[in-house]
Design a protein around this motif. Structure first.
Motif, PDB file in Angstrom:
ATOM      1  N   ASN A  80       0.819  -1.206   0.000  1.00 18.47           N
ATOM      2  CA  ASN A  80       0.000   0.000   0.000  1.00 18.47           C
ATOM      3  C   ASN A  80       0.856   1.261   0.000  1.00 18.47           C
ATOM      4  OD1 ASN A  80      -2.529  -1.224  -0.012  1.00 18.47           O
ATOM      5  ND2 ASN A  80      -2.520  -1.495   2.199  1.00 18.47           N
ATOM      6  N   ASP A  81       2.177   1.082   0.009  1.00 15.50           N
ATOM      7  CA  ASP A  81       3.122   2.196   0.061  1.00 15.50           C
ATOM      8  C   ASP A  81       3.598   2.503  -1.359  1.00 15.50           C
ATOM      9  OD1 ASP A  81       5.372   3.847   0.320  1.00 15.50           O
ATOM     10  OD2 ASP A  81       5.942   2.959   2.236  1.00 15.50           O
ATOM     11  N   ALA A  82       3.133   3.606  -1.923  1.00 15.38           N
ATOM     12  CA  ALA A  82       3.476   3.953  -3.306  1.00 15.38           C
ATOM     13  C   ALA A  82       4.975   4.175  -3.479  1.00 15.38           C
ATOM     14  CB  ALA A  82       2.694   5.193  -3.743  1.00 15.38           C
ATOM     15  N   LYS A  83       5.628   4.781  -2.472  1.00 12.64           N
ATOM     16  CA  LYS A  83       7.075   5.025  -2.564  1.00 12.64           C
ATOM     17  C   LYS A  83       7.832   3.704  -2.571  1.00 12.64           C
ATOM     18  CE  LYS A  83      10.894   7.565  -2.275  1.00 12.64           C
ATOM     19  NZ  LYS A  83      11.922   6.588  -1.910  1.00 12.64           N
ATOM     20  N   MET A  84       7.379   2.731  -1.755  1.00 13.06           N
ATOM     21  CA  MET A  84       8.036   1.433  -1.727  1.00 13.06           C
ATOM     22  C   MET A  84       7.940   0.745  -3.084  1.00 13.06           C
ATOM     23  SD  MET A  84       7.235  -1.881   0.691  1.00 13.06           S
ATOM     24  CE  MET A  84       7.731  -1.052   2.207  1.00 13.06           C
ATOM     25  N   MET A  85       6.764   0.789  -3.709  1.00  8.92           N
ATOM     26  CA  MET A  85       6.600   0.177  -5.021  1.00  8.92           C
ATOM     27  C   MET A  85       7.418   0.917  -6.066  1.00  8.92           C
ATOM     28  SD  MET A  85       5.389  -2.252  -6.818  1.00  8.92           S
ATOM     29  CE  MET A  85       4.060  -3.021  -5.866  1.00  8.92           C
ATOM     30  N   SER A  86       7.469   2.246  -5.949  1.00  9.59           N
ATOM     31  CA  SER A  86       8.257   3.038  -6.889  1.00  9.59           C
ATOM     32  C   SER A  86       9.737   2.663  -6.829  1.00  9.59           C
ATOM     33  CB  SER A  86       8.080   4.531  -6.586  1.00  9.59           C
ATOM     34  OG  SER A  86       8.840   5.326  -7.474  1.00  9.59           O
ATOM     35  N   ASP A  87      10.274   2.521  -5.626  1.00  6.67           N
ATOM     36  CA  ASP A  87      11.678   2.135  -5.474  1.00  6.67           C
ATOM     37  C   ASP A  87      11.922   0.712  -5.973  1.00  6.67           C
ATOM     38  OD1 ASP A  87      12.295   4.577  -4.405  1.00  6.67           O
ATOM     39  OD2 ASP A  87      12.279   3.886  -2.315  1.00  6.67           O
ATOM     40  N   PHE A  88      10.965  -0.173  -5.713  1.00  6.34           N
ATOM     41  CA  PHE A  88      11.103  -1.555  -6.166  1.00  6.34           C
ATOM     42  C   PHE A  88      11.169  -1.629  -7.687  1.00  6.34           C
ATOM     43  CE2 PHE A  88       8.772  -5.361  -7.708  1.00  6.34           C
ATOM     44  CZ  PHE A  88       9.709  -6.322  -7.366  1.00  6.34           C
ATOM     45  N   LEU A  89      10.364  -0.820  -8.375  1.00  7.28           N
ATOM     46  CA  LEU A  89      10.306  -0.857  -9.843  1.00  7.28           C
ATOM     47  C   LEU A  89      11.397  -0.012 -10.503  1.00  7.28           C
ATOM     48  CD1 LEU A  89       6.444  -0.658 -10.389  1.00  7.28           C
ATOM     49  CD2 LEU A  89       7.920  -2.665 -10.633  1.00  7.28           C
ATOM     50  N   MET A  92      17.483   1.647 -10.880  1.00  2.21           N
ATOM     51  CA  MET A  92      18.600   2.391 -10.304  1.00  2.21           C
ATOM     52  C   MET A  92      18.604   2.288  -8.781  1.00  2.21           C
ATOM     53  SD  MET A  92      20.219   3.494 -12.904  1.00  2.21           S
ATOM     54  CE  MET A  92      21.310   4.701 -12.181  1.00  2.21           C
ATOM     55  N   VAL A  93      17.423   2.051  -8.203  1.00  2.00           N
ATOM     56  CA  VAL A  93      17.319   1.889  -6.752  1.00  2.00           C
ATOM     57  C   VAL A  93      17.439   0.423  -6.366  1.00  2.00           C
ATOM     58  CG1 VAL A  93      15.835   2.198  -4.723  1.00  2.00           C
ATOM     59  CG2 VAL A  93      15.911   3.960  -6.509  1.00  2.00           C
ATOM     60  N   PHE A  94      16.647  -0.420  -7.026  1.00  2.00           N
ATOM     61  CA  PHE A  94      16.597  -1.830  -6.640  1.00  2.00           C
ATOM     62  C   PHE A  94      17.948  -2.521  -6.822  1.00  2.00           C
ATOM     63  CE2 PHE A  94      15.788  -6.350  -7.547  1.00  2.00           C
ATOM     64  CZ  PHE A  94      15.129  -6.709  -6.382  1.00  2.00           C
ATOM     65  N   TRP A  95      18.587  -2.338  -7.983  1.00  2.00           N
ATOM     66  CA  TRP A  95      19.827  -3.057  -8.259  1.00  2.00           C
ATOM     67  C   TRP A  95      21.051  -2.423  -7.607  1.00  2.00           C
ATOM     68  CZ3 TRP A  95      18.935  -7.712  -9.224  1.00  2.00           C
ATOM     69  CH2 TRP A  95      17.868  -8.098 -10.041  1.00  2.00           C
ATOM     70  N   ALA A  96      20.857  -1.292  -6.936  1.00  2.00           N
ATOM     71  CA  ALA A  96      21.947  -0.729  -6.130  1.00  2.00           C
ATOM     72  C   ALA A  96      22.084  -1.476  -4.815  1.00  2.00           C
ATOM     73  CB  ALA A  96      21.688   0.757  -5.869  1.00  2.00           C
ATOM     74  N   ASN A  97      21.121  -2.300  -4.514  1.00  2.00           N
ATOM     75  CA  ASN A  97      21.091  -3.096  -3.293  1.00  2.00           C
ATOM     76  C   ASN A  97      21.958  -4.356  -3.479  1.00  2.00           C
ATOM     77  OD1 ASN A  97      20.396  -4.876  -1.210  1.00  2.00           O
ATOM     78  ND2 ASN A  97      18.216  -4.394  -1.309  1.00  2.00           N
ATOM     79  N   PRO A  98      23.025  -4.528  -2.727  1.00  2.00           N
ATOM     80  CA  PRO A  98      23.898  -5.702  -2.886  1.00  2.00           C
ATOM     81  C   PRO A  98      23.156  -7.026  -2.695  1.00  2.00           C
ATOM     82  CG  PRO A  98      24.976  -4.043  -1.547  1.00  2.00           C
ATOM     83  CD  PRO A  98      23.555  -3.594  -1.720  1.00  2.00           C
TER      84      PRO A  98
END
Length: 243
Positions: A80-89, A92-98
């Motif tokens: 239900n968190d739009a920012k969380m879904m935005s970062d997941f998709l 540049m954010v998701f694949w910066a995560n080791p």
């Protein structure tokens, strides 16, 4: 070849029969039997990592009845968190995560890549029953003409409100979802029903065959086309709000 369109919504979040703010992203996969355990282990490890703390809830389901050559499993991510879904998709954010990079490397070594990816959002839903642990979901893919969408949404909302006592008694869940982005098969809405098992699904269909409210729901469909119907089974859940 008849196309299969898949979606998954959370069985742990309670919505009212109104427009919703939540969203989901669904990935269609072909996972061979010999790789299934390794696939699950990879997500087990990822969701136990520091990098998964701000990840959406994830569900793995198996396509029990549907086009197996096109899709055997689906991974769906819900929040239900739009920012969380935005970062997941956002790659540049998701694949910066080791930890995400490690997960991606494992899936790549197994040769598992999404066949399709798309997102949607609930429009109308009945009350959810997390304690029921519904394990079977039936999904109807719909192609709804533009001039029929308002009538279908209103008809579905009326049906859910009227039938909620039946849903309460049988601990089943029913929802209408709208396509947001992705995919290439023309479906713009889905209906999803969640049941304890296949026997409960068959019982519900028998009950509905003589229910006047069900007949009224179909009148609201107009020229809507049901392009495919699938059945799938919930295999595992990660990051559930229920713990």
């Amino acid at each position: 070849m008849k196309k299969t369109i898949l979606l998954l919504i959370t069985v742990f979040t309670i919505f009212n029969a109104n427009a919703q703010s939540g969203s989901w992203a669904n990935y269609e996969l072909v996972v061979t039997p010999e790789n299934t355990e390794k696939f699950v282990q990879a997500f087990d490890e990822f969701y136990q990592s520091e990098g998964a703390k701000n990840m959406p809830m994830a569900l793995l389901t198996e396509n029990s009845l549907g086009n197996q050559s096109e899709c055997t499993h689906h991974m769906s991510f819900l929040t239900n968190d739009a920012k969380m879904m935005s970062d997941f998709l956002n790659p540049m954010v998701f694949w910066a995560n080791p930890d995400a990079q490690k997960l991606g490397a494992t899936l790549g070594s197994l040769g598992i890549m999404p066949k399709r990816a798309f997102s949607g959002s609930p429009v109308v839903e009945s009350t959810a029953f997390p304690e029921a642990q519904n394990g079977v979901q039936v999904i109807w893919s719909l192609n709804v003409p533009n001039n029929a969408q308002a009538e279908l949404i209103n008809g579905f909302a009326t049906f859910v409100k009227t039938m909620q006592p039946y849903f309460d008694e049988n601990k089943m869940e029913l929802g209408l979802h709208q396509h947001l982005a992705g995919d290439d098969r023309g479906t713009n809405y889905w209906i999803l029903a969640s049941h304890k098992d296949y026997a409960d699904y068959m019982k519900t269909m028998k009950d509905m065959s003589t229910n006047p409210n069900f007949a009224n729901l179909f009148k609201s469909f107009g020229n809507t086309e049901n392009t495919s119907t699938i059945l799938r089974s919930v295999m595992k859940v990660w990051n559930s709000p229920q713990g």
